[in-house]
Design a protein around this motif. Structure first.
Motif, short mmCIF file in Angstrom:
data_model
loop_
_atom_site.label_atom_id
_atom_site.label_comp_id
_atom_site.label_asym_id
_atom_site.label_seq_id
_atom_site.Cartn_x
_atom_site.Cartn_y
_atom_site.Cartn_z
N GLY A 155 31.96 15.24 70.35
CA GLY A 155 33.35 15.33 69.97
C GLY A 155 33.64 14.54 68.71
O GLY A 155 34.35 15.00 67.83
N TYR A 156 33.08 13.35 68.61
CA TYR A 156 33.29 12.52 67.42
C TYR A 156 32.68 13.18 66.19
O TYR A 156 33.33 13.34 65.17
CB TYR A 156 32.69 11.12 67.62
N GLY A 184 27.05 20.44 73.85
CA GLY A 184 28.36 19.82 73.63
C GLY A 184 29.22 20.61 72.67
O GLY A 184 30.43 20.79 72.90
N VAL A 185 28.62 21.12 71.60
CA VAL A 185 29.37 21.92 70.63
C VAL A 185 29.91 23.18 71.29
O VAL A 185 31.07 23.56 71.09
CB VAL A 185 28.49 22.26 69.40
N LEU A 186 29.08 23.85 72.09
CA LEU A 186 29.52 25.07 72.76
C LEU A 186 30.63 24.79 73.78
O LEU A 186 31.53 25.60 73.96
CB LEU A 186 28.34 25.78 73.42
N ILE A 187 30.56 23.65 74.44
CA ILE A 187 31.62 23.28 75.39
C ILE A 187 32.93 23.04 74.64
O ILE A 187 33.99 23.52 75.04
CB ILE A 187 31.21 22.05 76.22
N ILE A 188 32.86 22.30 73.54
CA ILE A 188 34.06 22.06 72.73
C ILE A 188 34.62 23.39 72.22
O ILE A 188 35.82 23.64 72.27
CB ILE A 188 33.75 21.11 71.55
N TRP A 189 33.73 24.26 71.76
CA TRP A 189 34.13 25.57 71.26
C TRP A 189 34.80 26.37 72.38
O TRP A 189 35.86 26.96 72.19
CB TRP A 189 32.89 26.28 70.74
#
Length: 120
Positions: A3-4, A54-59
């Motif tokens: 996230g950061y 993590g990127v896919l979850i944020i997306w």
């Protein structure tokens, strides 16, 4: 961390960086069999796979803002399906062309993911 990092450089660059690192680590293990490139490939693949998760979850959460649990669950489901079917396909391809060629081929295919762009 995801996230950061994603908030600092953006979601699209984070996604593209994770795709490049995943593909490069597969390519590295396909091209070299020495201990140092193989160990570096394993470290790079593991850390970039976790980062991409993590990127896919944020997306996903960003896309499904009205239903964030769906945005969280869908990437995990798709990653799990990719692991199952990717392993099956990878084993079949390795049986035909060998492991080195399979890793090189899969690395090249993974770079196709660079054409996809997360929705902002």
């Amino acid at each position: 961390m995801d996230g950061y990092f994603s908030s600092q450089i953006g979601l699209v660059p984070s996604y593209r960086l994770s795709v490049i690192l995943l593909g490069a680590s597969s390519l590295l293990i396909g091209l070299f069999t020495n201990i140092f490139p193989v160990v570096f490939s394993a470290i790079s693949f593991g850390s970039s796979y976790i980062f991409m998760t993590g990127v896919l979850i944020i997306w996903g959460i960003h896309i499904f803002q009205t239903n964030p649990s769906f945005g969280l669950g869908l990437p995990f489901l798709l990653l799990a399906l990719g692991q199952v079917f990717g392993s099956l396909i990878g084993g079949g391809v390795a049986g035909v062309v060998g492991y080195k060629a399979m890793f090189i081929l899969f690395a090249m295919i993974s770079f196709i993911a660079l054409i996809f762009k997360p929705v902002k």
